[in-house]
Scaffold this motif. Structure first.
Motif, PDB file in Angstrom:
ATOM      1  N   LEU B 122       0.691  -1.206  -0.007  1.00 66.07           N
ATOM      2  CA  LEU B 122       0.000  -0.086  -0.094  1.00 66.07           C
ATOM      3  C   LEU B 122       0.885   1.039   0.023  1.00 66.07           C
ATOM      4  CD1 LEU B 122      -2.824   1.112   0.376  1.00 66.07           C
ATOM      5  CD2 LEU B 122      -2.589   1.126   2.900  1.00 66.07           C
ATOM      6  N   PHE B 123       0.360   2.386  -0.585  1.00 63.52           N
ATOM      7  CA  PHE B 123       1.080   3.573  -0.724  1.00 63.52           C
ATOM      8  C   PHE B 123       0.630   4.667   0.215  1.00 63.52           C
ATOM      9  CE2 PHE B 123       1.245   0.975  -4.611  1.00 63.52           C
ATOM     10  CZ  PHE B 123       2.554   0.869  -4.674  1.00 63.52           C
ATOM     11  N   ASP B 124       1.135   5.699   0.287  1.00 63.25           N
ATOM     12  CA  ASP B 124       0.964   6.764   1.104  1.00 63.25           C
ATOM     13  C   ASP B 124      -0.088   7.653   0.125  1.00 63.25           C
ATOM     14  OD1 ASP B 124       2.520   8.503  -0.570  1.00 63.25           O
ATOM     15  OD2 ASP B 124       3.873   8.801   0.943  1.00 63.25           O
ATOM     16  N   MET B 125      -0.536   8.560   0.800  1.00 67.46           N
ATOM     17  CA  MET B 125      -1.696   9.373   0.013  1.00 67.46           C
ATOM     18  C   MET B 125      -1.175  10.072  -1.068  1.00 67.46           C
ATOM     19  SD  MET B 125      -4.665   8.567   1.308  1.00 67.46           S
ATOM     20  CE  MET B 125      -4.836   7.444   2.775  1.00 67.46           C
ATOM     21  N   PRO B 126      -0.199  10.978  -0.885  1.00 70.53           N
ATOM     22  CA  PRO B 126       0.488  11.686  -2.140  1.00 70.53           C
ATOM     23  C   PRO B 126       0.814  10.797  -3.387  1.00 70.53           C
ATOM     24  CG  PRO B 126       1.711  12.544  -0.126  1.00 70.53           C
ATOM     25  CD  PRO B 126       0.679  11.298   0.410  1.00 70.53           C
ATOM     26  N   THR B 127       1.272   9.543  -3.010  1.00 77.50           N
ATOM     27  CA  THR B 127       1.587   8.471  -3.970  1.00 77.50           C
ATOM     28  C   THR B 127       0.299   8.099  -4.830  1.00 77.50           C
ATOM     29  OG1 THR B 127       3.475   7.600  -3.044  1.00 77.50           O
ATOM     30  CG2 THR B 127       2.842   6.448  -4.645  1.00 77.50           C
ATOM     31  N   ILE B 128      -0.582   7.609  -3.975  1.00 78.29           N
ATOM     32  CA  ILE B 128      -1.972   7.355  -4.451  1.00 78.29           C
ATOM     33  C   ILE B 128      -2.396   8.340  -5.333  1.00 78.29           C
ATOM     34  CG2 ILE B 128      -4.403   6.900  -3.743  1.00 78.29           C
ATOM     35  CD1 ILE B 128      -3.214   4.992  -1.626  1.00 78.29           C
ATOM     36  N   ARG B 129      -2.503   9.573  -4.929  1.00 77.82           N
ATOM     37  CA  ARG B 129      -3.269  10.625  -5.550  1.00 77.82           C
ATOM     38  C   ARG B 129      -2.373  11.447  -6.685  1.00 77.82           C
ATOM     39  NH1 ARG B 129      -8.488  10.857  -6.151  1.00 77.82           N
ATOM     40  NH2 ARG B 129      -9.410   9.942  -4.193  1.00 77.82           N
ATOM     41  N   GLY B 130      -0.969  10.782  -6.937  1.00 77.18           N
ATOM     42  CA  GLY B 130      -0.310  11.340  -7.854  1.00 77.18           C
ATOM     43  C   GLY B 130       0.604  12.585  -7.809  1.00 77.18           C
ATOM     44  N   TYR B 131       0.967  12.989  -6.409  1.00 75.48           N
ATOM     45  CA  TYR B 131       1.889  13.971  -6.302  1.00 75.48           C
ATOM     46  C   TYR B 131       3.415  13.425  -5.569  1.00 75.48           C
ATOM     47  CZ  TYR B 131      -2.326  16.364  -5.916  1.00 75.48           C
ATOM     48  OH  TYR B 131      -3.719  16.881  -6.017  1.00 75.48           O
ATOM     49  N   ASP B 132       4.266  13.916  -6.035  1.00 73.32           N
ATOM     50  CA  ASP B 132       5.693  13.535  -5.664  1.00 73.32           C
ATOM     51  C   ASP B 132       5.868  14.131  -4.084  1.00 73.32           C
ATOM     52  OD1 ASP B 132       6.727  12.438  -7.932  1.00 73.32           O
ATOM     53  OD2 ASP B 132       7.398  14.269  -8.923  1.00 73.32           O
ATOM     54  N   SER B 168       3.769 -13.932  -5.996  1.00 67.17           N
ATOM     55  CA  SER B 168       3.079 -12.647  -6.634  1.00 67.17           C
ATOM     56  C   SER B 168       2.785 -11.670  -5.749  1.00 67.17           C
ATOM     57  CB  SER B 168       1.725 -13.540  -6.790  1.00 67.17           C
ATOM     58  OG  SER B 168       1.207 -13.893  -5.614  1.00 67.17           O
ATOM     59  N   ALA B 169       2.770 -10.481  -6.516  1.00 68.99           N
ATOM     60  CA  ALA B 169       2.690  -9.143  -5.681  1.00 68.99           C
ATOM     61  C   ALA B 169       1.417  -8.614  -5.970  1.00 68.99           C
ATOM     62  CB  ALA B 169       3.831  -8.102  -6.248  1.00 68.99           C
ATOM     63  N   SER B 170       0.432  -8.302  -5.028  1.00 70.38           N
ATOM     64  CA  SER B 170      -0.437  -7.337  -5.011  1.00 70.38           C
ATOM     65  C   SER B 170      -0.169  -5.887  -4.843  1.00 70.38           C
ATOM     66  CB  SER B 170      -1.565  -7.699  -3.938  1.00 70.38           C
ATOM     67  OG  SER B 170      -2.470  -6.925  -3.697  1.00 70.38           O
ATOM     68  N   ILE B 171      -0.416  -5.120  -5.908  1.00 67.06           N
ATOM     69  CA  ILE B 171      -0.065  -3.624  -5.853  1.00 67.06           C
ATOM     70  C   ILE B 171      -1.081  -2.823  -5.658  1.00 67.06           C
ATOM     71  CG2 ILE B 171       1.370  -1.950  -6.852  1.00 67.06           C
ATOM     72  CD1 ILE B 171       3.136  -4.172  -8.220  1.00 67.06           C
ATOM     73  N   VAL B 172      -1.381  -2.329  -4.347  1.00 66.85           N
ATOM     74  CA  VAL B 172      -2.571  -1.603  -4.181  1.00 66.85           C
ATOM     75  C   VAL B 172      -2.554  -0.267  -4.637  1.00 66.85           C
ATOM     76  CG1 VAL B 172      -4.620  -1.127  -2.621  1.00 66.85           C
ATOM     77  CG2 VAL B 172      -3.250  -3.385  -2.386  1.00 66.85           C
ATOM     78  N   THR B 173      -2.648   0.039  -5.920  1.00 64.14           N
ATOM     79  CA  THR B 173      -2.539   1.442  -6.402  1.00 64.14           C
ATOM     80  C   THR B 173      -3.862   2.183  -6.469  1.00 64.14           C
ATOM     81  OG1 THR B 173      -3.210   0.087  -8.610  1.00 64.14           O
ATOM     82  CG2 THR B 173      -0.761   0.716  -8.142  1.00 64.14           C
ATOM     83  N   HIS B 174      -4.909   1.561  -6.057  1.00 71.42           N
ATOM     84  CA  HIS B 174      -6.085   2.389  -5.747  1.00 71.42           C
ATOM     85  C   HIS B 174      -6.707   2.756  -7.171  1.00 71.42           C
ATOM     86  CE1 HIS B 174      -6.202   3.154  -1.274  1.00 71.42           C
ATOM     87  NE2 HIS B 174      -5.768   1.925  -1.560  1.00 71.42           N
ATOM     88  N   LEU B 175      -6.237   4.097  -7.438  1.00 68.30           N
ATOM     89  CA  LEU B 175      -6.582   4.378  -8.895  1.00 68.30           C
ATOM     90  C   LEU B 175      -6.147   4.106 -10.062  1.00 68.30           C
ATOM     91  CD1 LEU B 175      -6.324   8.316  -7.575  1.00 68.30           C
ATOM     92  CD2 LEU B 175      -7.672   6.500  -6.507  1.00 68.30           C
ATOM     93  N   GLN B 205      -4.833  -2.570  -8.419  1.00 64.97           N
ATOM     94  CA  GLN B 205      -6.026  -2.315  -7.985  1.00 64.97           C
ATOM     95  C   GLN B 205      -6.817  -1.581  -9.210  1.00 64.97           C
ATOM     96  OE1 GLN B 205      -7.773  -0.198  -4.327  1.00 64.97           O
ATOM     97  NE2 GLN B 205      -7.711  -2.148  -3.962  1.00 64.97           N
ATOM     98  N   ASP B 206      -6.631  -0.641  -9.614  1.00 65.25           N
ATOM     99  CA  ASP B 206      -7.142   0.287 -10.995  1.00 65.25           C
ATOM    100  C   ASP B 206      -8.661   0.234 -10.829  1.00 65.25           C
ATOM    101  OD1 ASP B 206      -6.562   1.066 -13.774  1.00 65.25           O
ATOM    102  OD2 ASP B 206      -6.987  -0.765 -14.412  1.00 65.25           O
ATOM    103  N   ASP B 207      -9.116   0.753  -9.910  1.00 67.74           N
ATOM    104  CA  ASP B 207     -10.617   1.078  -9.900  1.00 67.74           C
ATOM    105  C   ASP B 207     -11.042   2.423  -9.929  1.00 67.74           C
ATOM    106  OD1 ASP B 207     -13.344   1.197  -9.204  1.00 67.74           O
ATOM    107  OD2 ASP B 207     -13.251  -0.761  -8.225  1.00 67.74           O
ATOM    108  N   PHE B 208     -11.727   3.080 -10.829  1.00 69.40           N
ATOM    109  CA  PHE B 208     -12.186   4.422 -11.134  1.00 69.40           C
ATOM    110  C   PHE B 208     -13.110   4.806  -9.840  1.00 69.40           C
ATOM    111  CE2 PHE B 208     -16.363   5.685 -12.624  1.00 69.40           C
ATOM    112  CZ  PHE B 208     -17.073   4.417 -12.824  1.00 69.40           C
ATOM    113  N   ILE B 209     -13.672   3.811  -9.035  1.00 68.94           N
ATOM    114  CA  ILE B 209     -14.756   4.484  -8.249  1.00 68.94           C
ATOM    115  C   ILE B 209     -13.973   4.898  -6.912  1.00 68.94           C
ATOM    116  CG2 ILE B 209     -16.891   3.368  -8.915  1.00 68.94           C
ATOM    117  CD1 ILE B 209     -16.389   1.564  -6.432  1.00 68.94           C
ATOM    118  N   MET B 210     -12.536   4.143  -6.795  1.00 71.70           N
ATOM    119  CA  MET B 210     -11.579   4.329  -5.886  1.00 71.70           C
ATOM    120  C   MET B 210     -11.052   5.898  -6.104  1.00 71.70           C
ATOM    121  SD  MET B 210     -11.219   2.394  -3.593  1.00 71.70           S
ATOM    122  CE  MET B 210      -9.820   3.019  -2.734  1.00 71.70           C
TER     123      MET B 210
END
Lengths: 141, 569
Positions: B122-132, B168-175, B205-210
């Motif tokens: 799992l990633f932090d919020m800046p990563t999930i929302r696309g900020y460096d 195997s790797a689950s990568i919880v990219t959310h968006l 994960q790749d889900d647009f509702i996220m």
């Protein structure tokens, strides 16, 4: 008498935190308790303070579950002071570990609500806090 | 001939009639007036009425082959594989993420050394929302609640020494937007390590509702663009990494945000339908895309309803693939899903009780036929888990696997009058909910109108009111509260303090050492594809290889697609 005015609260998700369930539920329950509530959604501190000023809010309610409380919570307090909004009650809620309660209060947050805080307690502390602030403002006026 | 005409019920209609009259006699003679008055007041968590007693009359029409069948065969209610857990025990995949990539790498190794069988990050919020990490928006969130990723170097550090050709790797990219970037970083990292992409197994994960409903944010890409990126990622990943699940339709976080079990599955399936329709429109074969679509469920406290949900969702998916998409590849029929136990059910008061709650939910997942599992930790309400709490969660899974014998036989609850009744009822309600979404023009339109947001807010509010009033009991919190026990402190995880600083320093060095001219031309190609509608992924892959950062690529999305006003409730 100013103390009889309806309490006006703005509720904001703090910065990038994505978990909006708690903020929206608390906002609606505060409305049920007779307060006037504006839900802002996600905002960074500068925008939250601008809204507080524009709305003439008595209370700023911040919600976060992702660990930015110690950084951005006090930043909101500082920016409010800079705008002269010292009499606004600032409360914060979310997944905040107990060890962070004291540091948050030291840095100017009026109340900290951890997980499972009963609504009754939130309403009571906000009402009391606003009464205190209004009393102080009236005394210094 | 329709399916109904071919049905061969398991029970004789005369026997059903006898059982019905016997049931009535039993109600009259054995139950008290109070018992009879209470009938009709019990419901499941999603509101399905529950009777005191179920008999064959409640599943009078049950046709064994059509409704249940055999595991690994239509309609897959009994499981997606013939030998289920004897052949392939569920993967123990504990979600992990905090601090820097190096911190996460150490925790992953710790979990694998203690018998974990998959990676889940799992990633932090800046990563999930696309900020460096050096963006002003990232302030205070770097390395909190997840791990910080700015460039391919960070993905390489997370997976340093991890045998990604075997684990195997689950990568919880959310968006979707984040998935397009982080999957490309993973693929490029594997290529740089000399690993054949055909060996890469895992899930994004790749889900647009996220992106547009479940998680809120100050800056959100509009639903139709987020959905387009979701489909770009699915299409490209299917072509590049045949063992990778490009999408995990995230019922979990939708449920946590505030929905019931029916809504959770209904929305995920509506999204899967929309994805397939779009990718078929682009010229793909349903049987190329569908076999790697995967799902992600939240198992909450209503034990039998959750098991019925898992079983029913497999049958719903099979029928949609068979009747609506006319899929031919049997793998397209399989609804494979990961389960995480319900974080929302875990209070901060008397936290050790959460071990019990999570274990019961985990047990339901296995009785429901899950492919992989994460059991939440008891300190869920405080922070990310300590190493100790994470180990207890892993041990709970290992105890279920090694000590309970429940994996020895497939779908042991099949044939229970109640479970089969509930499975039928869940199926009916899921189909109805999918139809409701389609009447609004499909899921993208439903999100765009704010309909899904209202559904979430309404359910969350109702549940909170039920907790406040005590109608929904939470032991130790609003029921049987003990002041002494709730005051006991527990160890709470402390985030590493220097992550923001470390990540900023790495970024500064990266921006100085890379070929910035090449980065700029790669980013221009990403921009061009965003504008023309061509799949963005090939350009993103080149950009991450050139060491473009996550924030630089995401900034182009925000710029080209514009921002959307997240509906306020």
């Amino acid at each position: 008498m100013p103390t009889q005015d309806k309490i006006k609260v703005i509720v904001a998700k703090l910065g990038l935190d994505i978990h909006w369930r708690g903020a929206v539920s608390v906002a609606r329950l505060l409305r049920d308790a007779g307060m006037e509530v504006v839900y802002l959604g996600n905002q960074f501190p500068e925008a939250i303070v601008a809204s507080a000023l524009q709305e003439g809010a008595d209370v700023v309610g911040l919600s976060t579950l992702s660990g930015n409380h110690l950084t951005l919570g006090p930043k909101v307090v500082r920016l409010l002071k800079e705008k002269g909004l010292d009499d606004v009650l600032v409360v914060i809620g979310g997944t905040i570990p107990a060890r962070d309660f004291a540091p948050l209060k030291e840095r100017g947050l009026d109340e900290v609500f951890g997980p499972n805080t009963p609504m009754e307690e939130i309403v009571h502390k906000i009402t009391e806090g606003v009464r205190r602030k209004r009393g102080k403002a009236a005394a210094s006026a | 001939m329709s399916e109904a005409e071919q049905r061969r019920p398991l029970f004789h209609s005369e026997r059903i009639a006898e059982i019905q009259s016997q049931t009535q006699r039993w109600q009259q003679s054995c139950l008290s007036e109070a018992d009879r008055r209470q009938e009709g007041t019990y419901v499941t968590a999603s509101g399905i009425p529950v009777k005191l007693l179920y008999t064959p009359a409640d599943i009078a029409d049950l046709d064994y082959e059509q409704d249940l069948g055999f595991p690994g065969q239509p309609p897959y209610v009994r499981g997606v594989y013939p030998n289920m857990y004897r052949g392939r025990p569920f993967t123990m995949r504990q979600l992990t993420g905090f601090g820097s990539p190096e911190d996460l790498n150490r925790r992953i190794k710790f979990m694998l050394e203690h018998g974990g069988t998959g990676v889940n990050i799992l990633f932090d919020m800046p990563t999930i929302r696309g900020y460096d990490s050096d963006a002003p928006q990232a302030e205070g969130n770097v390395g909190q609640c997840g791990t910080s990723v700015d460039s391919i170097e960070d993905i390489a550090a997370i997976f340093q020494d991890i045998p990604i050709d075997k684990v195997s790797a689950s990568i919880v990219t959310h968006l979707p937007s984040t998935t397009t970037i982080i999957f490309c970083m993973y693929l490029a990292m594997a290529q740089e390590r000399g690993i054949d992409p055909n060996l890469l197994a895992g899930t994004t994960q790749d889900d647009f509702i996220m992106e547009t409903a479940v998680g809120s944010a100050p800056e959100v890409i509009p639903p139709r663009h987020s959905f387009r990126l979701q489909c770009d990622a699915v299409e490209f990943i299917r072509q590049q990494a045949p063992r990778w699940n490009p999408i995990s339709y995230n019922g979990y976080n939708l449920r946590e945000a505030g929905t019931d079990a029916v809504q959770e599955v209904g929305v995920a399936i509506a999204n899967a339908i929309a994805t397939l329709e779009e990718l078929i429109r682009r010229g793909n074969d349903v049987d190329f895309i569908a076999p790697r679509l995967s799902f992600f469920w939240d198992l909450c406290n209503d034990f039998f309803e959750e098991i019925a949900k898992c079983r029913a969702s497999r049958r719903v998916w099979y029928k949609i693939m068979r009747d609506r998409f006319r899929a031919k590849n049997p793998r397209s029929y399989l609804m494979r899903f990961h389960v995480q136990t319900a974080g929302i059910s875990l209070p901060a008061i008397e936290p050790h009780n959460n071990i019990v709650r999570s274990t019961i939910q985990g047990l339901a997942a296995i009785l429901g036929g899950a492919q992989s599992l994460h059991i939440d930790s008891y300190d869920e309400a405080f922070s990310v888990p300590t190493e100790e709490a994470a180990l207890v969660s892993l041990r709970a899974q290992q105890i279920i696997q090694a000590e309970t014998n429940i994996m020895n036989t497939v779908d042991p609850l099949a044939g229970s009058y109640f479970v089969e009744y509930l499975t039928n009822e869940m199926e009916r309600r899921i189909f109805d909910y999918v139809a409701e979404i389609e009447r609004m023009g499909g899921l993208v339109a439903a999100v765009d109108k704010g309909w899904l947001h209202r559904q979430i807010a309404e359910t969350a509010y109702k549940q909170q009111k039920a907790i406040e009033s005590g109608e929904m009991k939470v032991v130790g919190v609003n029921f049987l509260r003990s002041e002494a026990a709730s005051a006991q402190p527990i160890d709470v995880f402390c985030y590493p303090e220097d992550t923001e600083e470390k990540q900023r320093a790495k970024l500064k060095k990266l921006r100085q050492s890379r070929d910035n001219h090449r980065v700029r031309s790669c980013l221009e190609e990403v921009r061009r594809r965003c504008q023309t509608g061509e799949n963005v992924m090939p350009a993103v892959l080149e950009a991450v290889k050139a060491r473009a950062t996550l924030g630089e690529i995401h900034g182009i999305y925000r710029d080209v697609f514009g921002l959307w006003q997240f509906p306020l409730i």
